[in-house]
Design a protein around this motif. Sequence first.
Motif, PDB file in Angstrom:
ATOM      1  N   GLY A 104      31.872  -3.057 -74.715  1.00  0.00           N
ATOM      2  CA  GLY A 104      31.126  -4.289 -74.451  1.00  0.00           C
ATOM      3  C   GLY A 104      31.023  -5.169 -75.680  1.00  0.00           C
ATOM      4  N   LEU A 105      30.795  -4.564 -76.839  1.00  0.00           N
ATOM      5  CA  LEU A 105      30.716  -5.330 -78.086  1.00  0.00           C
ATOM      6  C   LEU A 105      32.050  -5.997 -78.404  1.00  0.00           C
ATOM      7  N   LEU A 106      33.144  -5.258 -78.233  1.00  0.00           N
ATOM      8  CA  LEU A 106      34.467  -5.832 -78.492  1.00  0.00           C
ATOM      9  C   LEU A 106      34.758  -6.983 -77.535  1.00  0.00           C
ATOM     10  N   LEU A 107      34.361  -6.816 -76.273  1.00  0.00           N
ATOM     11  CA  LEU A 107      34.595  -7.862 -75.284  1.00  0.00           C
ATOM     12  C   LEU A 107      33.776  -9.104 -75.614  1.00  0.00           C
ATOM     13  N   LEU A 108      32.562  -8.908 -76.110  1.00  0.00           N
ATOM     14  CA  LEU A 108      31.743 -10.042 -76.529  1.00  0.00           C
ATOM     15  C   LEU A 108      32.413 -10.803 -77.667  1.00  0.00           C
ATOM     16  N   ILE A 109      32.963 -10.081 -78.621  1.00  0.00           N
ATOM     17  CA  ILE A 109      33.598 -10.721 -79.773  1.00  0.00           C
ATOM     18  C   ILE A 109      34.776 -11.583 -79.341  1.00  0.00           C
ATOM     19  N   VAL A 110      35.637 -11.047 -78.462  1.00  0.00           N
ATOM     20  CA  VAL A 110      36.811 -11.820 -78.039  1.00  0.00           C
ATOM     21  C   VAL A 110      36.430 -12.961 -77.103  1.00  0.00           C
ATOM     22  N   SER A 111      35.185 -12.952 -76.604  1.00  0.00           N
ATOM     23  CA  SER A 111      34.728 -14.018 -75.705  1.00  0.00           C
ATOM     24  C   SER A 111      33.930 -15.090 -76.430  1.00  0.00           C
ATOM     25  N   LEU A 112      33.879 -15.030 -77.763  1.00  0.00           N
ATOM     26  CA  LEU A 112      33.068 -15.967 -78.530  1.00  0.00           C
ATOM     27  C   LEU A 112      33.826 -17.216 -78.966  1.00  0.00           C
ATOM     28  N   ALA A 113      35.049 -17.375 -78.480  1.00  0.00           N
ATOM     29  CA  ALA A 113      35.773 -18.606 -78.789  1.00  0.00           C
ATOM     30  C   ALA A 113      34.976 -19.799 -78.266  1.00  0.00           C
ATOM     31  N   PRO A 114      35.059 -20.968 -78.948  1.00  0.00           N
ATOM     32  CA  PRO A 114      34.283 -22.131 -78.506  1.00  0.00           C
ATOM     33  C   PRO A 114      34.529 -22.480 -77.048  1.00  0.00           C
ATOM     34  N   ASP A 115      35.749 -22.407 -76.608  1.00  0.00           N
ATOM     35  CA  ASP A 115      36.108 -22.685 -75.222  1.00  0.00           C
ATOM     36  C   ASP A 115      37.526 -22.190 -75.036  1.00  0.00           C
ATOM     37  N   VAL A 116      38.072 -22.429 -73.848  1.00  0.00           N
ATOM     38  CA  VAL A 116      39.449 -21.994 -73.597  1.00  0.00           C
ATOM     39  C   VAL A 116      40.336 -23.191 -73.255  1.00  0.00           C
ATOM     40  N   GLU A 117      40.080 -24.297 -73.938  1.00  0.00           N
ATOM     41  CA  GLU A 117      40.865 -25.493 -73.651  1.00  0.00           C
ATOM     42  C   GLU A 117      42.339 -25.287 -73.994  1.00  0.00           C
ATOM     43  N   LYS A 118      42.602 -24.394 -74.953  1.00  0.00           N
ATOM     44  CA  LYS A 118      43.989 -24.104 -75.305  1.00  0.00           C
ATOM     45  C   LYS A 118      44.276 -22.626 -75.069  1.00  0.00           C
ATOM     46  N   SER A 119      43.743 -22.113 -73.963  1.00  0.00           N
ATOM     47  CA  SER A 119      43.780 -20.669 -73.728  1.00  0.00           C
ATOM     48  C   SER A 119      45.094 -20.177 -73.148  1.00  0.00           C
ATOM     49  N   TRP A 120      46.088 -21.047 -73.032  1.00  0.00           N
ATOM     50  CA  TRP A 120      47.351 -20.544 -72.514  1.00  0.00           C
ATOM     51  C   TRP A 120      47.938 -19.496 -73.454  1.00  0.00           C
TER      52      TRP A 120
ATOM     53  N   LEU B 105      44.711  -2.501 -73.572  1.00  0.00           N
ATOM     54  CA  LEU B 105      43.507  -3.099 -74.147  1.00  0.00           C
ATOM     55  C   LEU B 105      43.710  -4.594 -74.386  1.00  0.00           C
ATOM     56  N   LEU B 106      44.891  -4.976 -74.869  1.00  0.00           N
ATOM     57  CA  LEU B 106      45.175  -6.400 -75.078  1.00  0.00           C
ATOM     58  C   LEU B 106      45.055  -7.173 -73.774  1.00  0.00           C
ATOM     59  N   ASN B 107      45.601  -6.612 -72.713  1.00  0.00           N
ATOM     60  CA  ASN B 107      45.510  -7.270 -71.406  1.00  0.00           C
ATOM     61  C   ASN B 107      44.066  -7.395 -70.943  1.00  0.00           C
ATOM     62  N   GLN B 108      43.296  -6.330 -71.094  1.00  0.00           N
ATOM     63  CA  GLN B 108      41.908  -6.358 -70.628  1.00  0.00           C
ATOM     64  C   GLN B 108      41.054  -7.334 -71.434  1.00  0.00           C
ATOM     65  N   PHE B 109      41.317  -7.438 -72.722  1.00  0.00           N
ATOM     66  CA  PHE B 109      40.570  -8.398 -73.531  1.00  0.00           C
ATOM     67  C   PHE B 109      40.931  -9.833 -73.136  1.00  0.00           C
ATOM     68  N   ALA B 110      42.211 -10.073 -72.844  1.00  0.00           N
ATOM     69  CA  ALA B 110      42.620 -11.414 -72.415  1.00  0.00           C
ATOM     70  C   ALA B 110      41.998 -11.756 -71.067  1.00  0.00           C
ATOM     71  N   LEU B 111      42.050 -10.807 -70.129  1.00  0.00           N
ATOM     72  CA  LEU B 111      41.461 -11.056 -68.810  1.00  0.00           C
ATOM     73  C   LEU B 111      39.949 -11.223 -68.909  1.00  0.00           C
ATOM     74  N   GLY B 112      39.308 -10.356 -69.685  1.00  0.00           N
ATOM     75  CA  GLY B 112      37.858 -10.443 -69.837  1.00  0.00           C
ATOM     76  C   GLY B 112      37.424 -11.751 -70.470  1.00  0.00           C
ATOM     77  N   ALA B 113      38.180 -12.212 -71.477  1.00  0.00           N
ATOM     78  CA  ALA B 113      37.825 -13.465 -72.141  1.00  0.00           C
ATOM     79  C   ALA B 113      37.924 -14.646 -71.183  1.00  0.00           C
ATOM     80  N   ILE B 114      38.949 -14.662 -70.337  1.00  0.00           N
ATOM     81  CA  ILE B 114      39.131 -15.763 -69.391  1.00  0.00           C
ATOM     82  C   ILE B 114      37.986 -15.792 -68.372  1.00  0.00           C
TER      83      ILE B 114
END
Length: 478
Positions: free
Chosen positions: A172-188, A326-335
């Motif tokens: 959960g902590l790791l997922l929070l960190i990867v989700s702290l980007a300002p936004d996903v305007e350039k999330s491609w 893990l990379l996939n899950q962090f990308a999906l979780g962040a989106i």
Amino acid sequence: MEQGPLNEKQSLLAAADDTGTDDYSGSEGLVNEEEQVNGATKTLPWQHATYHSVVSILGVSAVVAMPVSYAYLGWAAGTILFLICTAVSFYSGHLLIECQDATQHRTYSEVADDIMGDGWSSRWVRPFQGLVFLTVLIATVIIVGEFLIEMDGLRNDGKQTLQNSAWTAISGLLLLIVSLAPDVEKSWQVSFIGTVATIVAIIMTIVASGLSIGQEPDVSYDRPEGTQLEFAIGVMTSFGILAFGYGGHSVIPDVHASLGHEDAKESRRSMLKAWRCAYFVIAPSYILVICLAYAAFGSSISGNIFEDIIHYMSHNFMWALLTISLLNQFALGAIYNQAAFTSIEDVLIMVGSKCCGCTILSKNEHASGLFSGSEGRKHWHTKLAIRVLYVGLGTFLGCALPFFGDIAALSGAVGFTPCTFIFPFWLYNKSPIGQSAPAWKRTLNWVLMVIFTGFGVCASIGAVYSIVQNASTYKLFQ
């Protein structure tokens, strides 16, 4: 990045229509990838929508969970139901894209309100989207925790250095960190990495499942052991697990709008092209993993296929597979988390303006990303608090109820089924383009909506029953 004047004006007008006030209610949109270059809008290529579509649907979490559905459905019924879900989800996404004017509607809720009337999405779309976001967060936290536990076991010859709940908390902590980007305007870029990670992980899972065939002793394809009631619950839960594999519709309108086309027809053509290309990756990936995994392990297959193949693969292979997953899950979780954060801010603004007349978040704060823009930097603590509390809640529930397969089934039943298999048919039939469609097509849409409503109800019953049964014998935070 700040919105252009025209987009900001449209957002303000839409907000005023929704709330009946001048307060800006924002949008629960996933992405806003229009880039302003010297005042002009840059249109993104259709490949960007393909990346987003693939990573929002074809997550490793769905891949590892779906094979267990065959344990209860068997080869024939499982394959038939899988093909039906795949075809219907592709068709419903096609309809959702067709009835969206991406130059005016940026989110699922905006599409719904334009067709059904202001406020309709608040009663129907937003609650189910909220369930999607929360259950996906819980499932992601649990499965990332399970991956970390497996990596810990590989590193220490099968011995765990921490309790299961501790690894879940770390995830959960790791997922929070990867989700702290300002936004996903350039999330491609995030979705591109997630897509590549997904494809590599699926290829490795296919190889591992294929190599495991014949190694498991006494493989049986008969009904799993248990009572008639347990088998019936397993069948109903399987409906939800299959639906869990097709949950990207919740954010497809956001992805569509992110392309930034000024012409609605051109935008639809690009998005439909991306949608078709995405399913050329999604459908074969699912069916190959499901069939090979079920062939290898039969009705004794686990709710997480990695727990089965780990016994027959080398440590290095599993380390690579788990790391890529893990990379996939962090990308999906962040989106999904970015969409959830924005949706929560929408709700806070509407609640504040309607219930107490106070301003929990201003329009400028909502428009600015975390730590970005003058308002985002000035009021970062409010947005950060939303993120910490939301991910914290999902992590707590993941630690308390670490039943990944059941949570995945619940997510598919109560969240993905409405957004993927019910609302698109309803909205299309009520839209201008649907009103002019042939009668047989509208009838087919109503029939599919009713059938999948029944599936959703059955899956909800099965998932809730399984969670209650497992929770009754589970020691909290073990």
